[in-house]
Enzyme design. Sequence first.
Site, short mmCIF file in Angstrom:
data_model
loop_
_atom_site.label_atom_id
_atom_site.label_comp_id
_atom_site.label_asym_id
_atom_site.label_seq_id
_atom_site.Cartn_x
_atom_site.Cartn_y
_atom_site.Cartn_z
N HIS A 43 0.86 -1.18 0.00
CA HIS A 43 0.00 0.00 0.00
C HIS A 43 0.90 1.24 0.00
O HIS A 43 2.13 1.12 -0.08
CB HIS A 43 -0.95 -0.04 1.19
CG HIS A 43 -0.26 -0.28 2.52
ND1 HIS A 43 0.67 0.59 3.06
CD2 HIS A 43 -0.36 -1.32 3.39
CE1 HIS A 43 1.09 0.13 4.21
NE2 HIS A 43 0.50 -1.05 4.44
N GLY A 45 1.89 3.13 2.25
CA GLY A 45 2.93 3.18 3.29
C GLY A 45 4.22 2.54 2.77
O GLY A 45 5.31 3.10 2.90
N HIS A 46 4.06 1.38 2.15
CA HIS A 46 5.23 0.69 1.59
C HIS A 46 5.86 1.51 0.44
O HIS A 46 7.09 1.62 0.36
CB HIS A 46 4.83 -0.68 1.03
CG HIS A 46 4.28 -1.63 2.04
ND1 HIS A 46 2.97 -2.03 2.04
CD2 HIS A 46 4.86 -2.28 3.08
CE1 HIS A 46 2.77 -2.90 3.03
NE2 HIS A 46 3.89 -3.06 3.68
N SER A 194 -2.27 -0.25 6.72
CA SER A 194 -1.72 -1.53 7.15
C SER A 194 -2.25 -2.61 6.22
O SER A 194 -3.41 -2.54 5.79
CB SER A 194 -2.16 -1.84 8.59
OG SER A 194 -1.97 -3.21 8.87
N SER A 195 -1.42 -3.60 5.93
CA SER A 195 -1.89 -4.72 5.10
C SER A 195 -3.05 -5.43 5.78
O SER A 195 -3.86 -6.07 5.13
CB SER A 195 -0.75 -5.72 4.86
OG SER A 195 0.36 -5.05 4.30
#
Length: 291
Positions: A43, A45-46, A194-195
């Site tokens: 996502h 964030g990554h 978050s995943s």
Amino acid sequence: MKTDTQPSTPHLVTDADELRERIAAARAAGKTIGLVPTMGALHAGHTSLADAARRDCEFVVVTIFVNPTQFGPNEDFSRYPRTLDADSRLLAEHGVDLIYAPPTEAMYRPEHATYVVMEGPALLLEGEFRPGHFRGVATIVLKLFNLAQPDRAYFGRKDYQQALLIRQMAADLNLPIQIEVCPIVREADGLALSSRNVYLSPDERRRALSISQSLRLAKKLVSEGTTDAATVIARVRSLLEAADLNIDYVALADPHTLESVTTVNRPTVAAIAARVGATRLIDNEILGEAD
Ligand code: AMP
């Protein structure tokens, strides 16, 4: 030729020897190596970590590996989302050079017997509620560091304790790697990406918002002059309980040692772990410091 509309696909590598060869070739060409370890189901964030690596480094490696040793026996290892095709497409848009996605058996041979065990801040917070978790994290991260031998490695502050421990491991074990910690990426309403958010039902998704809201409340209380940690923790807990979350911990802690503080008179990390239904979420905020 690279264009903005047709991003070149990163090399997808599953074999450790091929990874080493490709990285050795990049290094021989004078390129600096940036590493972003992930468990996939990527996502924003990554990708913020990949973007930071892209800005600093000439060859960007993202690893995708759902690491069994960091999951407890009753945790979500088997149902953790695995979305390699979508992940590859997303990383192509962010100019990543190489994806390393090894099979589990390649990272852990049947005879695997060596682990990195950390003490001090590793025993608190997540360490208390997820015994063995950081042993798994430190072991896999050291293995990935050894395989990729990056100049820099990128971690998210979303996992505050993890980032702190990786820095500590790098210092303790004299690893010649610069550890970069990047800001938390949130949804527009504040929920930290978050995943695991895909597990949430619409109702749980609404209730999960109490986590970031209560951290914002904590930050506001401190900025308005509250210094008593117990007062801040009580206000946070009551917001989480009103949303029917099961709290593992609400902690106000020293940002380096993670020991609890009683008075917030210097920058302090507020960390929450709570379960919304069956989904365990963590988040944190730094109190007593400008955004
Ligand atoms: P994971 O795939 O959950 O192991 O996460 C891989 C890396 O991405 C870790 O360094 C995380 O801290 C980071 N990360 C996960 N979620 C976020 C987020 N919302 N913002 C910034 N970094 C994140």
